[in-house]
Design a protein around this motif. Structure first.
Motif, PDB file in Angstrom:
ATOM      1  N   MET A 245       0.835  -1.198   0.000  1.00 33.33           N
ATOM      2  CA  MET A 245       0.000   0.000   0.000  1.00 33.33           C
ATOM      3  C   MET A 245       0.868   1.245   0.000  1.00 33.33           C
ATOM      4  SD  MET A 245      -2.558   1.228   2.949  1.00 33.33           S
ATOM      5  CE  MET A 245      -1.276   1.840   3.981  1.00 33.33           C
ATOM      6  N   LEU A 246       1.914   1.240   0.800  1.00 27.17           N
ATOM      7  CA  LEU A 246       2.811   2.394   0.828  1.00 27.17           C
ATOM      8  C   LEU A 246       3.478   2.594  -0.524  1.00 27.17           C
ATOM      9  CD1 LEU A 246       4.585   2.198   4.273  1.00 27.17           C
ATOM     10  CD2 LEU A 246       2.703   3.644   3.568  1.00 27.17           C
ATOM     11  N   PHE A 247       3.801   1.484  -1.125  1.00 31.63           N
ATOM     12  CA  PHE A 247       4.432   1.522  -2.437  1.00 31.63           C
ATOM     13  C   PHE A 247       3.506   2.194  -3.444  1.00 31.63           C
ATOM     14  CE2 PHE A 247       7.916   0.233  -4.797  1.00 31.63           C
ATOM     15  CZ  PHE A 247       7.549  -0.376  -5.976  1.00 31.63           C
ATOM     16  N   PHE A 248       2.254   1.762  -3.470  1.00 31.24           N
ATOM     17  CA  PHE A 248       1.274   2.360  -4.373  1.00 31.24           C
ATOM     18  C   PHE A 248       1.037   3.815  -4.033  1.00 31.24           C
ATOM     19  CE2 PHE A 248       0.559  -0.970  -6.997  1.00 31.24           C
ATOM     20  CZ  PHE A 248      -0.158  -2.049  -6.515  1.00 31.24           C
ATOM     21  N   LEU A 249       1.047   4.090  -2.762  1.00 35.70           N
ATOM     22  CA  LEU A 249       0.835   5.464  -2.322  1.00 35.70           C
ATOM     23  C   LEU A 249       1.889   6.372  -2.923  1.00 35.70           C
ATOM     24  CD1 LEU A 249      -1.349   6.486  -0.465  1.00 35.70           C
ATOM     25  CD2 LEU A 249       0.249   6.381   1.422  1.00 35.70           C
ATOM     26  N   ALA A 250       3.148   5.902  -2.835  1.00 31.05           N
ATOM     27  CA  ALA A 250       4.223   6.686  -3.430  1.00 31.05           C
ATOM     28  C   ALA A 250       3.980   6.854  -4.920  1.00 31.05           C
ATOM     29  CB  ALA A 250       5.560   6.003  -3.183  1.00 31.05           C
ATOM     30  N   GLY A 251       3.539   5.781  -5.559  1.00 27.84           N
ATOM     31  CA  GLY A 251       3.260   5.875  -6.988  1.00 27.84           C
ATOM     32  C   GLY A 251       2.141   6.845  -7.285  1.00 27.84           C
ATOM     33  N   LEU A 252       1.104   6.816  -6.464  1.00 25.46           N
ATOM     34  CA  LEU A 252      -0.028   7.717  -6.672  1.00 25.46           C
ATOM     35  C   LEU A 252       0.401   9.157  -6.559  1.00 25.46           C
ATOM     36  CD1 LEU A 252      -2.984   6.137  -4.696  1.00 25.46           C
ATOM     37  CD2 LEU A 252      -2.850   6.552  -7.140  1.00 25.46           C
ATOM     38  N   GLN A 253       1.293   9.403  -5.607  1.00 27.64           N
ATOM     39  CA  GLN A 253       1.674  10.780  -5.408  1.00 27.64           C
ATOM     40  C   GLN A 253       2.647  11.262  -6.465  1.00 27.64           C
ATOM     41  OE1 GLN A 253       2.689  10.858  -1.242  1.00 27.64           O
ATOM     42  NE2 GLN A 253       0.525  10.942  -0.700  1.00 27.64           N
ATOM     43  N   ASP A 254       3.070  10.340  -7.307  1.00 26.68           N
ATOM     44  CA  ASP A 254       3.923  10.752  -8.419  1.00 26.68           C
ATOM     45  C   ASP A 254       3.124  11.128  -9.645  1.00 26.68           C
ATOM     46  OD1 ASP A 254       6.782   8.560  -7.898  1.00 26.68           O
ATOM     47  OD2 ASP A 254       6.338  10.619  -7.254  1.00 26.68           O
ATOM     48  N   VAL A 255       1.824  10.825  -9.607  1.00 27.76           N
ATOM     49  CA  VAL A 255       1.010  11.137 -10.784  1.00 27.76           C
ATOM     50  C   VAL A 255       0.918  12.658 -10.924  1.00 27.76           C
ATOM     51  CG1 VAL A 255      -1.265  10.943 -11.813  1.00 27.76           C
ATOM     52  CG2 VAL A 255      -0.331   9.042 -10.495  1.00 27.76           C
ATOM     53  N   PRO A 256       1.267  13.189 -12.089  1.00 27.19           N
ATOM     54  CA  PRO A 256       1.308  14.654 -12.238  1.00 27.19           C
ATOM     55  C   PRO A 256      -0.083  15.267 -12.069  1.00 27.19           C
ATOM     56  CG  PRO A 256       2.032  13.527 -14.258  1.00 27.19           C
ATOM     57  CD  PRO A 256       1.694  12.473 -13.281  1.00 27.19           C
ATOM     58  N   ARG A 257      -0.112  16.379 -11.324  1.00 25.04           N
ATOM     59  CA  ARG A 257      -1.391  17.025 -11.034  1.00 25.04           C
ATOM     60  C   ARG A 257      -2.092  17.494 -12.289  1.00 25.04           C
ATOM     61  NH1 ARG A 257      -1.501  20.548  -6.185  1.00 25.04           N
ATOM     62  NH2 ARG A 257      -2.422  21.917  -7.743  1.00 25.04           N
ATOM     63  N   GLU A 258      -1.268  17.817 -13.293  1.00 25.56           N
ATOM     64  CA  GLU A 258      -1.890  18.385 -14.496  1.00 25.56           C
ATOM     65  C   GLU A 258      -2.886  17.421 -15.096  1.00 25.56           C
ATOM     66  OE1 GLU A 258       1.701  19.343 -13.299  1.00 25.56           O
ATOM     67  OE2 GLU A 258       1.904  18.012 -15.019  1.00 25.56           O
ATOM     68  N   LEU A 259      -2.588  16.136 -15.007  1.00 23.79           N
ATOM     69  CA  LEU A 259      -3.510  15.150 -15.578  1.00 23.79           C
ATOM     70  C   LEU A 259      -4.869  15.243 -14.902  1.00 23.79           C
ATOM     71  CD1 LEU A 259      -1.076  12.143 -15.899  1.00 23.79           C
ATOM     72  CD2 LEU A 259      -2.135  13.397 -17.757  1.00 23.79           C
ATOM     73  N   TYR A 260      -4.855  15.363 -13.583  1.00 23.62           N
ATOM     74  CA  TYR A 260      -6.120  15.457 -12.872  1.00 23.62           C
ATOM     75  C   TYR A 260      -6.842  16.740 -13.230  1.00 23.62           C
ATOM     76  CZ  TYR A 260      -4.908  11.511  -9.894  1.00 23.62           C
ATOM     77  OH  TYR A 260      -4.589  10.279  -9.432  1.00 23.62           O
ATOM     78  N   GLU A 261      -6.049  17.833 -13.307  1.00 25.89           N
ATOM     79  CA  GLU A 261      -6.689  19.122 -13.619  1.00 25.89           C
ATOM     80  C   GLU A 261      -7.303  19.086 -14.999  1.00 25.89           C
ATOM     81  OE1 GLU A 261      -3.604  21.875 -12.959  1.00 25.89           O
ATOM     82  OE2 GLU A 261      -3.580  21.527 -10.800  1.00 25.89           O
ATOM     83  N   ALA A 262      -6.578  18.457 -15.915  1.00 22.83           N
ATOM     84  CA  ALA A 262      -7.132  18.360 -17.275  1.00 22.83           C
ATOM     85  C   ALA A 262      -8.425  17.564 -17.256  1.00 22.83           C
ATOM     86  CB  ALA A 262      -6.107  17.695 -18.183  1.00 22.83           C
ATOM     87  N   ALA A 263      -8.417  16.492 -16.500  1.00 25.44           N
ATOM     88  CA  ALA A 263      -9.631  15.669 -16.451  1.00 25.44           C
ATOM     89  C   ALA A 263     -10.789  16.446 -15.858  1.00 25.44           C
ATOM     90  CB  ALA A 263      -9.359  14.416 -15.642  1.00 25.44           C
ATOM     91  N   GLU A 264     -10.500  17.223 -14.808  1.00 28.78           N
ATOM     92  CA  GLU A 264     -11.573  18.001 -14.198  1.00 28.78           C
ATOM     93  C   GLU A 264     -12.150  19.009 -15.158  1.00 28.78           C
ATOM     94  OE1 GLU A 264     -10.063  17.705  -9.618  1.00 28.78           O
ATOM     95  OE2 GLU A 264     -10.269  19.700 -10.532  1.00 28.78           O
TER      96      GLU A 264
END
Lengths: 367, 448, 415
Positions: A245-264
């Protein structure tokens, strides 16, 4: 060392020198061993008399041996269930807990504890916990005795939360079903209510005979898989999920914010963001985790060997343990041919499963 | 939904509440993971870790008992820490029994023969211990009469004895209530209290099971075997660390920077080895060792290399994981450094020792720690090659402990747990000190 | 489950001064006994050793029988090895164990008459003796006198039969503090009673005897405590075996062997307990003999190449002095008949010595048979164990369970 015969030749010489230990390991301990095992899988050999060629007899005998087939079934089901469960659980938890966490070092230290300790230590504590009169059964007994309390707590929780959410929505607030603030309030209310009920003796612990589930010393099956194996699966999942879970967490936090903003900007809902941004971004990591997980679980040996004195052999035998057992456990002389055949089979199976996963399952690339 | 202005504070509250849940959940998870180990450590101090219902009532961890053990240790042997029943000393112990109406008689006090499973039976203090008992006081209570007695033990001999076991048995139908030091068990339908060692001193009292696990098994010379296991594990782990530090960077550097034909194939092969299970290669390696490594060992007078330290080092000198890790690391070093050095005329060896290795210290640290941990916890290969109890490493020794102490005839789980705790200590210490490196290593091992 | 407190190696008295080259005699035994063995070597053996002969005890960590078979097949056995009566015949049939009759005939110290007859019978295969029994054990009834006193029930005695004993157990049953008897569905406890009731090992026509009325009667009696509730299995009481239940005072009565004596001594040295013979049925008694002996491999594969010396070691291991030593540290019951007059056994001073005496005498009683299932093999007791388990859980009635066992065994025998 100025004997230069051209820089390229020199480099190859040094490479050769530096790689000597690796050549030894790869050559003798791996390649030579691999091919010898391959050869022996086609022979009758008992370590004392010279090996005699026997064609495919060993492989035929393998598939005629009910214990081998059982080991195969166990290994496959173990691998699939454990890998799938631990990955999805870890992923879900990582997504749910995705936020900046302070004091991560402390949690990491705690979660890594089972990984750094020897499998024997973890296994022994596991055996002790799952004794008939052990901690696991004790905790289950406590829950069973107090099941009315548990039910009332959950009931009150749901009720209060429901009321609060409705009240919030009526006031026009964008309240989610699991609104955190209200949830805390509901928890408190439920706790208080249950305490009051129990104090007023409306709720009483029901003395029931202690939970007496035999986890390990039994051959009983649940859904076709022996109970000891389920217990070992639970052990594996329980000790792997936190770190994964910690491993995935680190991976999740590496996802660039711009992708989320674009999706929003495109009007994506939370679920759409999850499905179209988060999960694909994590795919390379997931691929790695699943592949390594499959390899590791298919080759599970330690836990089977540690519990082999407590649980019946046929309930926990895995392919890796089957190989060992044919060499040193079965009694009489080692059956090297059978053991080698089973080992080769295991190696091939691992390869096949990994390839299948690559084709059909989680892909390597993000998009 | 009306068009209300929703304050930032409202959202902030939500975020904080969610964060609170996250921390609580993580805390619960940490508890669930670490809890069993902590409980196991505590239970190593229990008389019977398989008691039902499991409780946290552990006499050996109860401070008043520590004080009592100290006092008795001082009385018995001048030494509150380690105790011992020394010549010329006397011990006094107070015990209290409940005498229901109609029950009479003084309790019977007996010094017991020290139990010995090991070859070295502890010396028997019975012949030289004199016992006196006197009644101190009586107290009437509704159920009967509480009588407190003082028991005095005198050492009449000339030697010091490590163990002084005692049993105090009240008359039939009486009940043992309490004593200066909690007895380790009460039997005889409540009438008889047993102490396995009154002269243990504080440390001997608290850590009695650890001491027992450490010393009980002995070899022919009378030397305890458990420490031998610790030594074996340690020697091999350190040896493997040295070998790894020596050989893995060499191979990693060669794969990362040196150009030679077949480089990619070699790397692929290294990766491949990680997928092939140990079960495939172990038979050949076992036979290899049994035959003395192509007969080479016969030169040194040994028929077979099984059951030796060599068996654990050979045949696999270099771990694939180590090589890959070092290669990854070296690839991250800027090429310019090396190129500059080459232009200056440095040979490969010089570059390696003077430039590359010093820069590799962090990766080497990770390698060392991972290798140590891997070797300390290694299970499969030692299980295959080690047959002699004296050559066991700790994991194999622990397995043997479980078979011996956990068998139906002797469920001494406190000894098994004690052994487990002792085995876990070195790795735990290293982990707490170098946590960062561990995590680094786990991360690197996951990345291709 | 079974514990043999095996005698340790004695030293070798080198009668022949055949050179001063180092001779090493290797003895292999169970690793769980290593601590005890090492002590015995040091205290009793070492003082007698001449400098050039060394006796080494090599414990076997894994399954002993498998290891021994492997070693014999490979031609690399130890000089002396333990032979358990349970698998003695299987090992002897490999043809690699040496018959000891010629040594016995020539020996001055050890004669066949010195040994207890049933022990000789235990290791005799096809008329030849293959191992010298070093110690033995058999089953007796252990009972907690305090519990019987508390309930006002008379103690079990040698005159008890099946009915009277169970009656006493019913009366001493005192839930929830203690149960009358702790009994596991253990074939090794059940079969002696079945034999006493008149069940033969196999029917005269070679079929399974479990469906006979005697066998069913024994099954119904044996499972009565569990079925009727005045007894419990070890697992129900939360312990690993009935002996632990006895030591922890959870059961008033157990049926165990002399191996229970050391745990009692360790766990409750002042326990007020007694022992008596197993109850009779129609005047007959049954019992199992558990014994381990010393055997040696045939000359071709004897590592030390000195069969005479190896025999000497065996003689010394079973000498009166060695056995006396074992007896006094309370670890095992020796095989020499003459030891019955040893003070420990002749006039026992405490419940422990009394228990040892009871076991010793019980073994010699008529009806005791060696614990061996040759020529049928382990399938015999496996089907019995399964039947007992089903009886105890109530899944089948005793009659039905025994019937099923008979059918299973017959199917196996037909193969």
């Amino acid at each position: 060392m100025s004997w230069l015969k051209g820089p390229r030749r020199n480099e190859i010489f040094w490479a050769f020198l530096f790689l000597l230990p690796l050549f030894w390991t790869l050559g003798v301990a791996f390649a030579y061993a691999f091919f010898r095992a391959l050869w022996w899988s086609f022979c009758d050999y008992n370590l004392f008399a010279p090996p005699e060629f026997a064609g495919f007899t060993n492989y035929a005998r393998l598939f005629a041996d009910p214990r081998f087939l059982r080991a195969l079934f166990h290994s496959l089901s173990f691998a699939i269930i454990v890998t799938f469960t631990q990955t999805s659980l870890a992923l879900l938890l990582a997504i749910a807990l995705n936020q900046k966490i302070r004091g991560l070092t402390f949690f990491r230290a705690a979660f890594y504890t089972p990984s750094i300790l020897s499998s024997v230590i973890v296994g022994l504590i596991f055996i002790w916990f799952t004794y008939r009169r052990g901690v696991v059964n004790f905790l289950l007994s406590v829950v069973r005795t107090h099941h009315l309390h548990v039910l009332s707590f959950l009931g009150l929780l749901a009720l209060v939360q429901f009321m609060l959410v409705c009240w919030g929505r009526r006031r026009g607030l964008p309240v989610q079903v699991l609104d955190p603030v209200y949830l805390w309030v509901s928890l408190l209310a439920a706790g208080l209510g249950t305490w009051v009920f129990s104090h007023l003796h409306i709720l009483q612990p029901k003395p029931t005979p202690p939970v007496d589930i035999i986890w390990l010393e039994t051959a009983e099956k649940f859904l076709g898989i022996p109970r000891p194996l389920w217990a070992i699966m639970a052990l594996n999942i329980g000790t792997t999920v936190p770190t994964m879970m910690l491993f995935f967490l680190a991976g999740l936090q590496d996802v660039p914010r711009e992708l989320y903003e674009a999706a929003e900007l495109d009007g994506a809902s939370r679920w759409a963001k999850l499905w179209y941004v988060t999960i694909p971004a994590l795919r390379p990591v997931m691929f790695l985790v699943i592949t390594l997980g499959l390899i590791g679980t298919l080759q599970m040996f330690d836990q089977a060997a540690i519990t082999s004195g407590v649980a019946p052999l046929d309930s926990i035998v895995t392919l890796a343990y089957y190989v060992y057992w044919n060499m040193f456990g079965a009694g009489g002389l080692p059956r090297v041919g059978m053991a080698s055949a089973a080992a080769i089979f295991l190696a091939v199976l691992t390869l096949v499963v990994v390839l299948i996963q690559r084709r059909v399952g989680v892909r390597e690339k993000a998009w | 939904m009306g068009g209300r202005q929703i304050s930032q504070a409202w959202f902030a509250r939500r975020r904080r509440a969610k964060a609170a849940f996250v921390y609580v959940f993580l805390g619960a998870m940490a508890l669930a993971v670490v809890g069993p180990f902590v409980y196991a450590i505590l239970s190593a101090f229990k008389v019977n870790p398989l008691e039902w219902p499991p409780s946290l009532h552990i006499p050996r961890l109860w401070p008043p008992n520590w004080i009592a053990a100290w006092k008795l240790g001082v009385q018995a042997g001048n030494n509150g820490w380690l105790g011992g029943w020394a010549p010329g000393k006397f011990l006094s112990l107070e015990v209290t029994f409940l005498y229901p109406p109609g029950v009479e008689g003084e309790p019977r006090v007996e010094v017991l023969r020290p139990p010995g499973r090991g070859p070295q039976q502890p010396p028997d203090p019975r012949p030289i211990t004199a016992v006196e008992i006197e009644e101190l006081e009586e107290r009437e209570i509704p159920e009967g009469c509480e009588k407190t007695f003082k028991i005095i033990l005198r050492h009449l001999g000339a030697q010091t004895y490590p163990v002084l076991p005692l049993a105090v048995a009240g008359p039939p139908n009486s009940k043992f209530l309490r004593a200066t030091l909690a007895p380790h068990s009460v039997r005889g339908l409540g009438t008889t209290a047993y102490w396995d060692n009154l002269a243990s001193g504080v440390l001997g009292y608290i850590f009695s099971y650890f001491i027992q696990a450490w010393t009980e098994f002995r070899d022919r010379m009378g030397n305890p075997i458990f420490p031998r296991w610790v030594k074996n594990s340690f020697v091999i782990a350190m040896g493997k660390v040295l070998v790894a530090l020596l050989f893995a960077p060499l191979a990693g550097y060669a794969l990362a920077r040196l150009r030679f034909p077949g480089r990619n194939l070699l790397f692929f092969l290294v990766m491949f080895t990680m997928m092939v299970p140990q079960q495939v290669t172990f038979i050949s390696n076992y036979v290899l060792l049994r035959d003395g490594l192509f007969g080479i060992s016969r030169v040194f007078g040994k028929e077979s290399l099984l059951n030796t330290y060599w068996a654990l080092f050979l045949p696999a000198l270099v771990s694939s994981l180590g090589v890959i890790m070092m290669k990854q690391f070296f690839e991250s070093i800027p090429v310019e450094l090396e190129e500059a050095a080459r232009i200056d005329g440095a040979g490969t060896m010089r570059i390696y020792t003077k430039i590359i290795l010093p820069m590799a210290k962090p990766a080497l640290a990770v390698l060392a720690i991972l290798t140590f941990q891997g070797s300390w916890n290694e299970f499969f290969w030692p299980l295959v090659v080690l047959r002699d109890m004296e050559m066991f490493t700790l994991p194999i020794g622990l397995l043997f402990f479980r078979q011996y102490y956990g068998a139906a005839g002797g469920a001494n789980w406190n000894l098994i747990l004690s052994g487990t705790v002792i085995s876990a200590i070195p790795v735990l210490i290293i982990f707490i000190l170098f946590q960062r490196h561990f995590v680094e290593g786990f991360r690197l091992s996951g990345i291709k | 489950m079974k514990r043999w407190f095996l005698a340790l190696v004695c030293g070798v008295l080198a009668f022949s001064a055949l050179g001063q080259e180092k001779i090493v005699i290797r003895i292999a035994g169970h690793s769980v006994d290593k601590p005890v063995k090492e002590a015995l070597i040091r205290d009793v053996v070492a003082p007698k050793l001449p400098p050039n002969v060394e006796v080494v005890f090599e414990p076997v960590v894994d399954d002993y029988k498998q290891w021994l078979l492997t070693m014999l097949a490979a031609g690399t056995p130890p000089d002396i090895f333990y032979v358990d009566v349970y698998w003695a015949e299987e090992v002897v049939r490999t043809g690699r164990v040496r018959a000891l009759d010629e040594f016995l005939a020539k020996s001055e110290i050890l004669k066949k008459e010195d040994l207890i007859p049933v022990l000789v019978q235990a290791f005799t295969v096809d008329g030849k003796l293959y191992a010298i029994s070093k110690d033995f054990n058999s089953l007796v009834v252990f009972f907690n006198k305090d519990m019987f006193d508390a309930k006002g029930v008379p103690y079990p005695t040698a005159e008890d039969d099946w009915e009277t004993l169970w009656d006493k157990v019913r009366r001493v049953h005192n839930p929830p503090e203690w149960v009358g008897i702790c009994l596991n569905p253990d074939f090794a406890r059940f079969l002696p009673f079945a034999f006493a009731a008149g069940m033969p090992f196999l029917n005269p026509d070679g079929t399974a005897p479990f469906a006979r009325p005697e066998a069913i009667r024994a099954a119904e009696w044996f499972s009565a405590p569990i079925r009727e509730g005045f007894g419990a299995t070890a697992a129900d009481l939360g312990v690993g075996w009935p002996g632990a239940a006895f030591v922890e005072e959870k059961a008033a009565v157990v049926i165990e062997g002399g191996w229970l004596i050391p745990p009692i001594r360790e766990g409750a040295p002042l326990m007020n307990f007694g022992t008596t013979f197993l109850p009779t049925i129609d005047g007959r008694r049954g019992n199992y003999l558990f014994t381990v002996g010393y055997g040696m491999p045939v000359e071709e594969i004897l590592p030390s190449k000195r069969p005479d010396l190896v025999w000497k070691v065996i003689e010394l291991l079973t000498s009166p002095e060695a056995q006396s030593y074992i007896l006094s540290i309370g670890h095992a019951i020796p095989s020499r008949a003459a030891l019955l007059s040893h003070p420990v056994l002749a006039s026992p001073a405490d419940p422990f010595q009394e228990a040892m005496r009871t076991v010793f005498v019980a073994t010699g009683l008529p009806g005791t048979v060696p614990f061996s299932f040759a020529p049928v093999g382990s399938v015999y007791h496996i089907v019995v164990a399964e039947a007992l388990t089903k009886m105890f859980t109530g899944e089948l009635s005793p009659a039905a369970a025994m019937q099923e066992a008979a059918e299973k065994l017959n199917k196996e025998l037909k193969r």
